[in-house]
Every structure is written in structure tokens, then in C-alpha cells.
Write a protein that holds these residues in place. Structure first.
Motif, PDB file in Angstrom:
ATOM      1  N   THR A 115       0.845  -1.195   0.000  1.00  0.00           N
ATOM      2  CA  THR A 115       0.000   0.000   0.000  1.00  0.00           C
ATOM      3  C   THR A 115       0.879   1.243   0.000  1.00  0.00           C
ATOM      4  O   THR A 115       1.748   1.406   0.860  1.00  0.00           O
ATOM      5  N   PHE A 116       0.636   2.120  -0.966  1.00  0.00           N
ATOM      6  CA  PHE A 116       1.443   3.318  -1.164  1.00  0.00           C
ATOM      7  C   PHE A 116       0.639   4.558  -0.791  1.00  0.00           C
ATOM      8  O   PHE A 116      -0.520   4.701  -1.188  1.00  0.00           O
ATOM      9  N   ASP A 117       1.257   5.461  -0.050  1.00  0.00           N
ATOM     10  CA  ASP A 117       0.622   6.735   0.282  1.00  0.00           C
ATOM     11  C   ASP A 117       0.777   7.707  -0.881  1.00  0.00           C
ATOM     12  O   ASP A 117       1.792   7.689  -1.596  1.00  0.00           O
ATOM     13  N   VAL A 118      -0.215   8.573  -1.043  1.00  0.00           N
ATOM     14  CA  VAL A 118      -0.236   9.505  -2.166  1.00  0.00           C
ATOM     15  C   VAL A 118      -0.684  10.883  -1.678  1.00  0.00           C
ATOM     16  O   VAL A 118      -1.593  10.984  -0.851  1.00  0.00           O
ATOM     17  N   ILE A 119      -0.044  11.929  -2.202  1.00  0.00           N
ATOM     18  CA  ILE A 119      -0.536  13.297  -2.014  1.00  0.00           C
ATOM     19  C   ILE A 119      -1.170  13.726  -3.336  1.00  0.00           C
ATOM     20  O   ILE A 119      -0.483  13.863  -4.350  1.00  0.00           O
ATOM     21  N   ASP A 120      -2.474  13.913  -3.321  1.00  0.00           N
ATOM     22  CA  ASP A 120      -3.255  14.281  -4.502  1.00  0.00           C
ATOM     23  C   ASP A 120      -3.807  15.685  -4.242  1.00  0.00           C
ATOM     24  O   ASP A 120      -4.646  15.866  -3.361  1.00  0.00           O
ATOM     25  N   PRO A 142       3.221  10.141  -5.260  1.00  0.00           N
ATOM     26  CA  PRO A 142       3.254   8.996  -4.354  1.00  0.00           C
ATOM     27  C   PRO A 142       4.538   8.952  -3.532  1.00  0.00           C
ATOM     28  O   PRO A 142       5.580   9.472  -3.950  1.00  0.00           O
ATOM     29  N   ASP A 143       4.449   8.338  -2.353  1.00  0.00           N
ATOM     30  CA  ASP A 143       5.650   7.900  -1.639  1.00  0.00           C
ATOM     31  C   ASP A 143       5.964   6.522  -2.213  1.00  0.00           C
ATOM     32  O   ASP A 143       5.165   5.590  -2.100  1.00  0.00           O
ATOM     33  N   GLN A 144       7.123   6.385  -2.815  1.00  0.00           N
ATOM     34  CA  GLN A 144       7.404   5.186  -3.587  1.00  0.00           C
ATOM     35  C   GLN A 144       7.812   3.999  -2.706  1.00  0.00           C
ATOM     36  O   GLN A 144       7.838   4.079  -1.478  1.00  0.00           O
ATOM     37  N   ARG A 145       8.096   2.896  -3.353  1.00  0.00           N
ATOM     38  CA  ARG A 145       8.439   1.640  -2.677  1.00  0.00           C
ATOM     39  C   ARG A 145       9.616   1.843  -1.715  1.00  0.00           C
ATOM     40  O   ARG A 145      10.666   2.360  -2.097  1.00  0.00           O
TER      41      ARG A 145
END
Length: 288
Positions: free
Chosen positions: A14-19, A58-61
Motif C-alpha cells: 500500500t502506497f501513500d499519495v498526495i493528490d 506517491p511515496d514510492q516503494r
């Protein structure tokens, strides 16, 4: 695409995202580099939002707490590209304008090569096309500039040294603090953010796995010439990336190409956000 995206999933991670920005704006996907997170774009995105663009960062892997698999094999380039493709599919599968800085630039190049149907335009910042980078290593000072990549292959020692350097910020003005700041070329705000998000946030070991996966060559995934409209941006004071790579990059783009040089160091999105936003907007609007 009007719903805000806060996370997406791929490979069971699960990846966090700033949209952010206008929800109905043209989407621009922003891929961060090392040792940063999606927050590296915070100085740039307001300039894109005022132009009407929606930004998805996104905050990547390895950086997202929910996306930190163990072992360097999980950080090979094909996996990183798969994450980006999954993000674009989550957004609806329509091609997006893709922007990457540092390692994010490397992922952006590889995504545009492997999935050209998902990328409308590409703007790479600091890091050139992978083959241009390889050639620059044997025809310029590039190999010396990135010798740290070899040092990062050593298990655990880089983590200890980097953490020590950033935590020396507790003693601002001390010789250790000054040395750490000098090596990183980060300003005070960036330096503090890296300490909080990467060192104290537990991402450092996983972020270094990106480098440790580099020897895991995937011959079938060599990055081909890029056919999508592309802009490459390089900073004339970048101590990590030599001019030669930027000069060679045009040879690996078959679509419309523009090279831009800014009076900047490596951290262009934060040092020159207004100028970079103008360059990105020009590429998005098809101005060559």
C-alpha cells in the motif's frame, strides 16, 4: 478522476499519495528521488496548481510505511516501474504527464519505455536517460561523482553513517552538522525533512535498497529510446550529475525533445520551483 487518491496498491503493498490541486485538472504524476518523499514537491506544486493542473505524488516503494518489502530484489527497476504503472491504472488508465527527479527520473524514463501508452509526456529532472548516464560514466567525471553508489552496496554501514550525519542536526553548528549539510547540499528545511521522513521515519534502509538492486541486471528491460515528448532539466551546479549525461540524452529520445539547463544544484524542484513549473507546463502544452 474527480475523487481524491490517498493510497493505491500493487504487489500486495500500500502506497501513500498526495493528490492536490484542481480535482478536474490535467493530472501530472510526480516521482520523488533519494533520500526524499512526495513532500519534496511541496515548493513546486503550488505553481502547477495555479496553472490548473492536478498533481499526484506517491511515496514510492520503501518510502511508504505500507510498502517496505524486505530484500533488495524487491527494489529492482521492473518492480518500481510496476508501481508507477499501477498508480496510473488506479487513476483511470489514461496516459498522464510524468515528472521525475533523481531516482524518480530513472523510474520515469523506464516507465515511458516499458509503458509508452501510459505516458503522454515526460519531464526528467537531474538524472538523464539511463544509457546517456552509462555513457557519461566512461566519457566524463560522472563515475567519480556517483562513487557513493558503490559504497551504498555495503550492508548496514551506509545506514549508520547517514543516520549519524542527519542526527547531528541536534548540534547545529557542530563540525559533524556542517559536514553533513555540505555533503547533502540540502538547505535547513530539506535537511530536517529528510531526518524526520527518512531517518527517523524508518525508510532509510529500504531506500538504500534501490541502489543495492542496481547490480540485479534485467537484460530484457534495457531502456529503449523514448518516443513520447520529453524534456530533460539539468542544474549547472549539480555535483552529482555531470553535464555530459544531459548532453547525450537527446540521442535517446525519438519524439519531440527539449533540453533545459538551470542555474541550480541537484535539488531543482526545491531550489528553482517556479522555473521548473514553467518548464513542465511548456512540455505539457506541447511547446518544444
Amino acid at each position: 478522476m474527480n475523487n481524491r487518491l490517498t493510497t493505491f496498491t500493487n504487489d500486495g503493498l500500500t502506497f501513500d499519495v498526495i493528490d492536490d490541486g484542481p480535482s478536474d485538472g490535467v493530472p501530472i504524476v510526480l516521482l520523488h528521488g533519494f533520500p526524499q518523499t512526495s513532500r519534496q514537491w511541496s515548493r513546486l506544486t503550488p505553481y502547477l496548481h495555479e496553472r490548473g493542473y492536478r498533481t499526484i505524488a506517491p511515496d514510492q516503494r520503501g518510502y511508504s510505511p505500507g510498502a517496505r518489502p524486505r530484500g533488495r530484489f524487491a527494489y529492482r527497476m521492473s518492480a518500481l516501474v510496476g508501481d508507477t504503472a499501477a498508480l496510473i491504472e488506479t487513476l483511470g488508465g489514461e496516459p498522464v504527464h510524468l515528472v521525475g527527479h533523481d531516482w524518480g527520473s530513472a523510474v520515469a524514463w523506464s516507465t515511458a519505455a516499458a509503458h509508452p501508452g501510459l505516458v503522454r509526456t515526460l519531464t526528467s529532472v537531474s538524472v538523464p536517460h539511463p544509457m546517456a548516464f552509462v555513457r557519461s560514466c566512461i566519457s566524463s567525471t560522472q563515475l567519480l561523482r556517483t562513487f557513493y553508489m558503490v559504497l551504498f552496496q555495503v550492508p548496514w554501514l551506509p545506514e549508520a553513517l547517514i543516520a549519524r550525519g542527519f542526527r547531528a542536526a541536534d548540534a547545529a553548528g557542530s563540525p559533524q552538522w556542517r559536514r553533513a549539510r555540505e555533503l547533502s547540499r540540502l538547505d535547513d528545511e530539506q535537511f530536517g525533512r529528510v531526518r524526520r521522513d527518512i531517518v527517523d521515519g524508518g525508510a532509510l534502509h529500504y531506500a538504500l535498497n534501490w541502489y543495492r538492486a542496481m547490480p540485479l541486471v534485467e537484460p530484457r528491460r534495457a531502456v529503449r529510446a523514448i518516443g513520447v515528448p520529453t524534456t530533460h532539466v539539468w542544474g549547472s551546479r549539480d555535483v552529482f550529475m555531470a553535464r555530459k549525461g544531459a548532453e547525450l540524452t537527446a540521442e535517446y529520445v525519438t519524439g519531440p525533445f527539449r533540453g533545459e539547463t538551470l542555474d541550480a544544484a541537484h535539488w531543482i524542484p526545491e531550489e528553482r520551483p517556479a522555473e521548473l513549473a514553467t518548464i513542465i507546463a511548456a512540455r505539457v502544452n506541447g511547446i518544444d
